[in-house]
Design a protein around this motif. Structure first.
Motif, PDB file in Angstrom:
ATOM      1  N   ARG A 138      39.866 -27.844  24.099  1.00  0.00           N
ATOM      2  CA  ARG A 138      39.087 -26.658  24.351  1.00  0.00           C
ATOM      3  C   ARG A 138      39.892 -25.550  24.112  1.00  0.00           C
ATOM      4  NH1 ARG A 138      40.188 -27.088  30.620  1.00  0.00           N
ATOM      5  NH2 ARG A 138      41.752 -28.487  30.032  1.00  0.00           N
ATOM      6  N   VAL A 139      39.322 -24.509  24.273  1.00  0.00           N
ATOM      7  CA  VAL A 139      39.812 -23.186  23.706  1.00  0.00           C
ATOM      8  C   VAL A 139      39.332 -22.105  24.705  1.00  0.00           C
ATOM      9  CG1 VAL A 139      39.898 -21.313  21.921  1.00  0.00           C
ATOM     10  CG2 VAL A 139      39.583 -23.438  21.519  1.00  0.00           C
ATOM     11  N   VAL A 140      40.585 -21.400  25.267  1.00  0.00           N
ATOM     12  CA  VAL A 140      40.227 -20.504  26.402  1.00  0.00           C
ATOM     13  C   VAL A 140      40.501 -18.941  25.761  1.00  0.00           C
ATOM     14  CG1 VAL A 140      40.632 -19.829  28.736  1.00  0.00           C
ATOM     15  CG2 VAL A 140      40.929 -22.119  27.890  1.00  0.00           C
ATOM     16  N   PHE A 141      39.585 -18.210  26.047  1.00  0.00           N
ATOM     17  CA  PHE A 141      39.525 -16.615  25.646  1.00  0.00           C
ATOM     18  C   PHE A 141      39.942 -15.919  26.971  1.00  0.00           C
ATOM     19  CE2 PHE A 141      37.341 -18.616  22.103  1.00  0.00           C
ATOM     20  CZ  PHE A 141      37.690 -17.919  21.170  1.00  0.00           C
TER      21      PHE A 141
ATOM     22  N   ARG B 128      34.441 -25.683  24.088  1.00  0.00           N
ATOM     23  CA  ARG B 128      34.924 -27.177  23.968  1.00  0.00           C
ATOM     24  C   ARG B 128      34.636 -27.346  22.425  1.00  0.00           C
ATOM     25  NH1 ARG B 128      36.958 -31.312  27.056  1.00  0.00           N
ATOM     26  NH2 ARG B 128      36.312 -30.054  28.786  1.00  0.00           N
ATOM     27  N   LYS B 129      35.400 -28.156  21.644  1.00  0.00           N
ATOM     28  CA  LYS B 129      35.242 -28.557  20.390  1.00  0.00           C
ATOM     29  C   LYS B 129      34.402 -29.999  20.524  1.00  0.00           C
ATOM     30  CE  LYS B 129      37.705 -30.538  16.274  1.00  0.00           C
ATOM     31  NZ  LYS B 129      38.873 -30.606  15.414  1.00  0.00           N
ATOM     32  N   PRO B 130      33.359 -29.773  20.069  1.00  0.00           N
ATOM     33  CA  PRO B 130      32.438 -31.123  19.930  1.00  0.00           C
ATOM     34  C   PRO B 130      33.188 -32.524  19.531  1.00  0.00           C
ATOM     35  CG  PRO B 130      31.317 -29.420  18.925  1.00  0.00           C
ATOM     36  CD  PRO B 130      32.573 -28.905  18.969  1.00  0.00           C
TER      37      PRO B 130
ATOM     38  N   GLU C 287      31.527 -23.856  27.232  1.00  0.00           N
ATOM     39  CA  GLU C 287      31.337 -24.869  28.590  1.00  0.00           C
ATOM     40  C   GLU C 287      31.385 -24.123  30.112  1.00  0.00           C
ATOM     41  OE1 GLU C 287      35.137 -26.887  30.369  1.00  0.00           O
ATOM     42  OE2 GLU C 287      34.276 -28.517  28.908  1.00  0.00           O
ATOM     43  N   ARG C 288      32.245 -22.930  30.125  1.00  0.00           N
ATOM     44  CA  ARG C 288      31.971 -22.081  31.338  1.00  0.00           C
ATOM     45  C   ARG C 288      32.862 -20.871  31.211  1.00  0.00           C
ATOM     46  NH1 ARG C 288      36.079 -23.232  35.504  1.00  0.00           N
ATOM     47  NH2 ARG C 288      37.875 -24.447  34.608  1.00  0.00           N
ATOM     48  N   SER C 289      32.692 -20.214  32.206  1.00  0.00           N
ATOM     49  CA  SER C 289      33.424 -18.848  32.370  1.00  0.00           C
ATOM     50  C   SER C 289      33.982 -18.626  33.659  1.00  0.00           C
ATOM     51  CB  SER C 289      32.422 -17.438  31.998  1.00  0.00           C
ATOM     52  OG  SER C 289      31.568 -17.597  30.904  1.00  0.00           O
ATOM     53  N   ILE C 290      35.206 -18.137  33.480  1.00  0.00           N
ATOM     54  CA  ILE C 290      35.982 -18.030  34.896  1.00  0.00           C
ATOM     55  C   ILE C 290      35.842 -16.702  35.135  1.00  0.00           C
ATOM     56  CG2 ILE C 290      38.094 -18.369  35.961  1.00  0.00           C
ATOM     57  CD1 ILE C 290      38.727 -20.511  33.616  1.00  0.00           C
TER      58      ILE C 290
END
Length: 258
Positions: A203-206, A256-258, A241-244
């Motif tokens: 996963r990558v989180v911005f 997410r990286k496939p 995937e989702r937003s917090i």
């Protein structure tokens, strides 16, 4: 490797310019094929960016419709450790949302002084690892000092470059950028290198200040909208995937990286 400019080369030649031409050709012959390929790749990558009139907080370079913000230098590192930061950003709300587990490998991209690094290190435990990446050697020095002071032993500091995070391929479970991505001078190249460093399913989180909210008292170029984050991340094959949305002045957008 930085590109080499042959300032005296011309596109038309006479007997007077022949000596200059020979000098230029000699300089070109010194370049190995590998370095020539790198220069060609860099030139091709630059077509992804647009030069614009530089605004006060920008670098005069636009990527996918937004001007890139100027980077905060190491001289301003004290702001990263300000007393009000915990109250403003509420890391205790963000960190549980990352769903980290002991033994994971995390990359803190643009780690700065390590404000989030040591907290991530606690969550992955002694069997886990945190790569703390920054492009400023002075920041790396301060981060190493902070980790030593806190007795943190599972952090590996990495001096990255403007175009790559310099992490091993398929080694990272989660990469996080907190108030960093909008300042990357080469966001496309850096994001490509992050994706390469992610394990399949990683996963990558911005985490960025919310551009949609005028009440967030941050300069416009240092904020990003969720729409813009999603536009840029999905262009690199990442799946939203989702937003917090529980943070006071930021949003965290997870891919997410496939």
């Amino acid at each position: 490797m930085p590109s080499i400019r042959l300032r005296h080369c011309r596109t038309s030649y006479t007997h007077r310019t022949l000596p200059v031409l020979l000098v230029c050709l000699s300089a070109l012959m010194l370049l190995s094929p590998a370095s020539g390929d790198a220069a060609a790749q860099a030139a091709a990558a630059d077509t992804r960016y647009e030069s614009v009139r530089r605004s006060p907080d920008g670098i005069g370079k636009r990527y996918m419709g937004r001007e890139i913000a100027g980077v905060m230098g190491w001289e301003g590192a004290q702001w990263l450790e300000r007393e009000s930061r915990a109250r403003e950003e509420r890391p205790e709300l963000l960190l549980p949302e990352l769903a980290l587990a002991p033994g994971m490998t995390v990359a803190d991209i643009g780690a700065g002084t390590g404000y989030y690094t040591w907290q991530l290190a606690k969550l992955v435990g002694p069997g886990g690892r945190v790569y703390a990446v920054d492009v400023q050697p002075e920041m790396i020095g301060m981060l190493d000092s902070q980790m030593a002071k806190r007795g943190v032993r599972n952090v590996v500091s990495v001096l990255g470059s403007e175009t790559t995070v310099k992490l091993p391929r398929a080694s990272v479970d989660l990469a996080i950028m907190v108030d960093v991505y909008h300042e990357l001078a080469y966001p496309a190249e850096v994001l490509d290198s992050i994706v390469d460093a992610l394990k399949p399913g990683g996963r990558v989180v911005f985490v960025e200040y919310r551009a949609e909210d005028p009440a967030v008292a941050i300069k416009p170029l240092h904020k990003m909208s969720e729409r813009q984050i999603r536009r840029e991340a999905t262009a690199h094959g990442l799946k939203w995937e989702r937003s917090i949305k529980s943070l006071p002045i930021q949003h965290a957008v997870v891919f997410r990286k496939p």
